[in-house]
Design a protein around this motif. Structure first.
Motif, PDB file in Angstrom:
ATOM      1  N   TYR B 295     -50.740 -16.943  18.394  1.00 15.08           N
ATOM      2  CA  TYR B 295     -51.183 -17.039  16.793  1.00 15.08           C
ATOM      3  C   TYR B 295     -49.889 -17.296  16.274  1.00 15.08           C
ATOM      4  CZ  TYR B 295     -56.071 -17.700  18.253  1.00 15.08           C
ATOM      5  OH  TYR B 295     -57.370 -17.211  19.395  1.00 15.08           O
ATOM      6  N   GLY B 296     -48.822 -16.846  16.619  1.00 16.52           N
ATOM      7  CA  GLY B 296     -47.420 -16.793  15.781  1.00 16.52           C
ATOM      8  C   GLY B 296     -47.219 -16.154  15.112  1.00 16.52           C
ATOM      9  N   LEU B 297     -47.627 -15.052  14.733  1.00 15.17           N
ATOM     10  CA  LEU B 297     -47.235 -13.649  14.450  1.00 15.17           C
ATOM     11  C   LEU B 297     -46.496 -13.008  15.378  1.00 15.17           C
ATOM     12  CD1 LEU B 297     -51.137 -12.593  14.011  1.00 15.17           C
ATOM     13  CD2 LEU B 297     -49.440 -12.380  11.856  1.00 15.17           C
ATOM     14  N   SER B 298     -44.982 -13.745  15.463  1.00 10.93           N
ATOM     15  CA  SER B 298     -44.054 -13.480  15.746  1.00 10.93           C
ATOM     16  C   SER B 298     -42.899 -13.455  15.233  1.00 10.93           C
ATOM     17  CB  SER B 298     -44.115 -14.236  17.255  1.00 10.93           C
ATOM     18  OG  SER B 298     -43.761 -15.895  16.781  1.00 10.93           O
ATOM     19  N   THR B 299     -41.629 -12.891  15.955  1.00 12.77           N
ATOM     20  CA  THR B 299     -40.623 -13.112  15.504  1.00 12.77           C
ATOM     21  C   THR B 299     -40.009 -15.019  15.565  1.00 12.77           C
ATOM     22  OG1 THR B 299     -39.983 -11.397  16.051  1.00 12.77           O
ATOM     23  CG2 THR B 299     -37.736 -12.343  15.707  1.00 12.77           C
ATOM     24  N   GLU B 300     -40.301 -15.285  16.524  1.00  8.93           N
ATOM     25  CA  GLU B 300     -40.043 -16.735  17.294  1.00  8.93           C
ATOM     26  C   GLU B 300     -40.732 -17.829  16.379  1.00  8.93           C
ATOM     27  OE1 GLU B 300     -37.536 -17.845  19.195  1.00  8.93           O
ATOM     28  OE2 GLU B 300     -37.092 -16.190  19.444  1.00  8.93           O
ATOM     29  N   ASN B 301     -41.640 -17.562  15.485  1.00  6.93           N
ATOM     30  CA  ASN B 301     -42.750 -18.634  15.079  1.00  6.93           C
ATOM     31  C   ASN B 301     -41.775 -18.458  13.349  1.00  6.93           C
ATOM     32  OD1 ASN B 301     -44.398 -20.617  14.100  1.00  6.93           O
ATOM     33  ND2 ASN B 301     -45.936 -18.841  13.198  1.00  6.93           N
ATOM     34  N   ILE B 302     -41.893 -17.048  13.152  1.00  2.41           N
ATOM     35  CA  ILE B 302     -41.597 -16.980  11.543  1.00  2.41           C
ATOM     36  C   ILE B 302     -39.975 -17.751  11.416  1.00  2.41           C
ATOM     37  CG2 ILE B 302     -40.771 -15.092  10.117  1.00  2.41           C
ATOM     38  CD1 ILE B 302     -42.793 -13.376  11.289  1.00  2.41           C
ATOM     39  N   LYS B 303     -39.250 -16.907  12.749  1.00  2.00           N
ATOM     40  CA  LYS B 303     -38.004 -17.705  12.561  1.00  2.00           C
ATOM     41  C   LYS B 303     -37.761 -19.350  12.382  1.00  2.00           C
ATOM     42  CE  LYS B 303     -34.663 -16.723  15.066  1.00  2.00           C
ATOM     43  NZ  LYS B 303     -34.320 -16.001  17.208  1.00  2.00           N
ATOM     44  N   GLN B 304     -38.904 -20.079  13.074  1.00  2.00           N
ATOM     45  CA  GLN B 304     -38.957 -21.422  12.223  1.00  2.00           C
ATOM     46  C   GLN B 304     -39.532 -22.135  11.212  1.00  2.00           C
ATOM     47  OE1 GLN B 304     -41.589 -22.748  16.126  1.00  2.00           O
ATOM     48  NE2 GLN B 304     -41.647 -24.866  15.079  1.00  2.00           N
ATOM     49  N   ILE B 305     -41.063 -21.096  11.002  1.00  5.75           N
ATOM     50  CA  ILE B 305     -40.900 -21.483   9.540  1.00  5.75           C
ATOM     51  C   ILE B 305     -39.953 -21.324   9.110  1.00  5.75           C
ATOM     52  CG2 ILE B 305     -42.633 -20.969   7.611  1.00  5.75           C
ATOM     53  CD1 ILE B 305     -44.264 -19.244  10.316  1.00  5.75           C
ATOM     54  N   VAL B 306     -39.222 -20.233   8.949  1.00  6.75           N
ATOM     55  CA  VAL B 306     -38.298 -20.109   7.591  1.00  6.75           C
ATOM     56  C   VAL B 306     -36.676 -21.398   8.115  1.00  6.75           C
ATOM     57  CG1 VAL B 306     -35.948 -18.755   7.369  1.00  6.75           C
ATOM     58  CG2 VAL B 306     -38.632 -17.857   7.766  1.00  6.75           C
ATOM     59  N   THR B 307     -36.825 -21.302   9.513  1.00  7.95           N
ATOM     60  CA  THR B 307     -35.466 -23.060   9.444  1.00  7.95           C
ATOM     61  C   THR B 307     -36.085 -24.158   8.559  1.00  7.95           C
ATOM     62  OG1 THR B 307     -35.183 -21.468  11.439  1.00  7.95           O
ATOM     63  CG2 THR B 307     -34.174 -23.620  11.460  1.00  7.95           C
TER      64      THR B 307
END
Lengths: 274, 311
Positions: B295-307
């Motif tokens: 569900y995106g509670l992950s470093t990868e997803n957070i990095k993507q959102i920030v980018t």
């Protein structure tokens, strides 16, 4: 010694006044259990309006919270609140709402959602056992309320913990908002149900205030909670409302109000001549 | 890294507090094993009350006990306590104002493989809408201990959610300054704020480390108290950083993210708020980490959102 029959008639008059003036209330439900509240508050329970938080007071939890008007009338007559305050019943911002409200001295807990009171009373009685306190806990349930599953969770726990310091009174008037309780959801064989759950069961005419008082005074059976099935008449005391499901929460109009008060006055007069 | 389940810390802390205060009682609904409270029952048998599998009854009995001067802690699975007993919580605890501590154990997706019946992903939504009820979710063993020390002294009704599984530490040492209703700034930064609660605080901290390696300045707020909510910390983050990402082990609806968005949207120059949580569906089953990643509670997803938002 208070004349219990007279007191019950006077409380019934207060109830009718409150409901007529507020244009809301549970007429039938109040009148059915008036004798039960009068027996408890004027003859059975150890309570003191001047010391409502006395740690040794007996406890009363009104599980059938909708019969609030009779509760307010009794608390006012006992002196927990000013009688004048009854006029604020159901008014904007009043503490005297349509269900018990523990912002009022003498009310232990808020109720109104059916099926909670027995479990709350079980917790209170359990605390008394843990602390070696001798107070007794009473709770009043409606018979329609017995369809709530949580009632039977409480019944099981009270017997499991051998709470002989707990009495549940069933206001068995046989009617609820839709009609006859046995048609809405069958609860018979009621006494056997409670016995099967481990309770000592007593059946009594719940509108015979002296018989009721006598049962409430009896020493409980060691290790068993007591269930008093109080056979009552819904709307008791006012002929048009007696045994009429439609009066569960009907408000009397002017004509009905006049008749109700006249009938209660006649009963008071008859009592005075006894 | 030390991995100790928060529920185990709860048990140790409650034993300690119960020894000092005889009025503390623990109630379980055949849940002493799942709540890690067997040791409590052995240590303080007179302060342990078993109610059986009856979650409505357990709350009302606790309310009756509290009304009579006891300090009850109800430990029952969060999925049942926050749903089946919610009316008892609303009326007998919050409305009657009884000093009952409701401990929802194995909260969120702790019972990962057991399915929707055992996931509690609506408990924040429901409890935070009830007046006179604090809602607290500690992040790790140190915070759990501090929360239970606080609860033992507090006179207010509270719902506390604990996870089932061992979690990595978020703090380095015992907390001496826990304050209910006050967010903890775990890291300070000025580009983006991650606001997390409970077990997602660790996820936020790990993501922050990664983002900082990319040269971003990341603020991490541990919102251990959902109610009363630390609105000041949220407004500050909304004005000082350009983006807020919330993380919660809860439905994306009506939880921490919604609470943060309610505050930010009332603020004139608010940052954008991105809510991460469990999608509005029967959650996929598996281990917590697998479900979080899904569900995106992950470093990868957070990095993507920030980018997407900032770079």
């Amino acid at each position: 010694m208070v004349n219990l029959k007279k007191k019950a008639l006077e409380i019934r008059k207060d109830v009718i006044e409150m409901i007529f003036h507020a244009k809301t209330g549970h007429t039938g439900s109040d009148l059915s259990c008036t004798d039960i509240l009068v027996a408890l508050y004027y003859d059975v329970m150890n309570i003191d309006p001047r010391n409502p938080d006395d740690p040794d007071r007996d406890r009363y939890i009104q599980s059938k919270g909708h019969a609030a008007e009779v509760y307010w009338a009794v608390l006012a007559d006992k002196g927990f609140i000013e009688k004048e305050e009854l006029k604020t019943f159901s008014a904007f911002g009043s503490r005297l709402i349509g269900h018990p409200n523990n912002k009022v001295d003498g009310v232990e807990m808020n109720t109104g959602s059916l099926g909670h009171g027995l479990s709350i009373a079980t917790g209170i009685a359990l605390a008394a056992k843990m602390d070696n306190k001798s107070y007794h806990t009473f709770t009043l349930l409606g018979d329609g309320e017995l369809a709530e599953g949580s009632v039977w969770e409480g019944a099981m726990a009270a017997a499991h913990y051998q709470l002989d310091n707990l009495t549940a009174i069933i206001d068995r008037n046989g009617l609820q908002i839709t009609g006859a309780s046995e048609d809405v959801m069958k609860v018979e064989p009621l006494a056997n149900k409670w016995r099967a759950f481990g309770w000592e069961v007593i059946e009594v005419d719940g509108n015979d205030i002296h018989a009721l008082s006598e049962e409430l005074h009896k020493q409980p059976v060691d290790g068993k909670p007591t269930c008093i099935i109080a056979h009552t008449v819904k709307g008791k005391g006012i002929s048009m409302a007696e045994n009429a499901a439609g009066w569960h929460h009907r408000v009397p109009n002017q004509e009905e109000y006049d008749q109700a008060i006249a009938e209660l006055d006649m009963q008071l007069e008859a009592l005075a001549n006894e | 890294m030390n991995k100790i389940a928060n529920r185990q810390v709860m048990c140790e802390t409650l034993i300690d507090e119960a020894k000092q205060n005889q009025d503390i009682v623990v109630l379980t609904s055949d849940s002493r094993g799942s709540a890690s409270l067997v040791a409590f029952a052995e240590s303080q048998p007179k302060q342990m009350i078993e109610v059986g599998i009856a979650e409505q009854n357990i709350v009302s009995i606790a309310a009756g006990l509290a009304h009579s001067g006891k300090r009850p802690f109800v430990a029952s699975p969060a999925c049942f306590l926050s749903m089946r007993s919610i009316e008892q919580i609303k009326v007998d605890v919050a409305y009657s104002n009884t000093n009952v501590k409701l401990i929802g154990i194995s909260g969120g997706v702790s019972y990962g493989a057991l399915g929707m019946s055992h996931h509690s992903l609506q408990d924040i939504a429901v409890t935070r809408a009830i007046p006179n009820l604090q809602v607290i979710i500690p992040a790790d063993r140190f915070e759990t201990k501090a929360v239970f020390r606080y609860l033992a002294q507090s006179d207010q009704p509270a719902y506390v959610r604990l996870g089932r599984n061992p979690v990595e530490d978020c703090y380095q040492a015992e907390l001496t300054d826990f304050e209910v209703g006050k967010a903890v700034t775990m890291r300070n930064g000025n580009d983006v704020t991650l606001i997390a609660t409970g077990e997602t605080v660790r996820v936020a901290l790990d993501a922050a480390t990664d983002l900082e390696a990319q040269g971003l300045s990341v603020r991490v707020l541990n919102m251990h108290t959902i109610k009363p909510l630390d609105q000041k910390a949220i407004v500050k983050a909304a004005t000082e950083t350009k983006l807020i990402i919330t993380l919660e082990e809860h439905s994306i609806y009506s939880g921490l993210g919604a609470a943060v968005a309610e505050v930010v949207s009332a603020n004139r120059d608010g940052a954008a708020v991105k809510i991460l949580g469990i999608a509005d569906e029967p959650a996929v089953t598996g281990k917590t980490k697998e479900i979080f990643d899904h569900y995106g509670l992950s470093t990868e997803n957070i990095k993507q959102i920030v980018t997407e938002h900032l770079l």
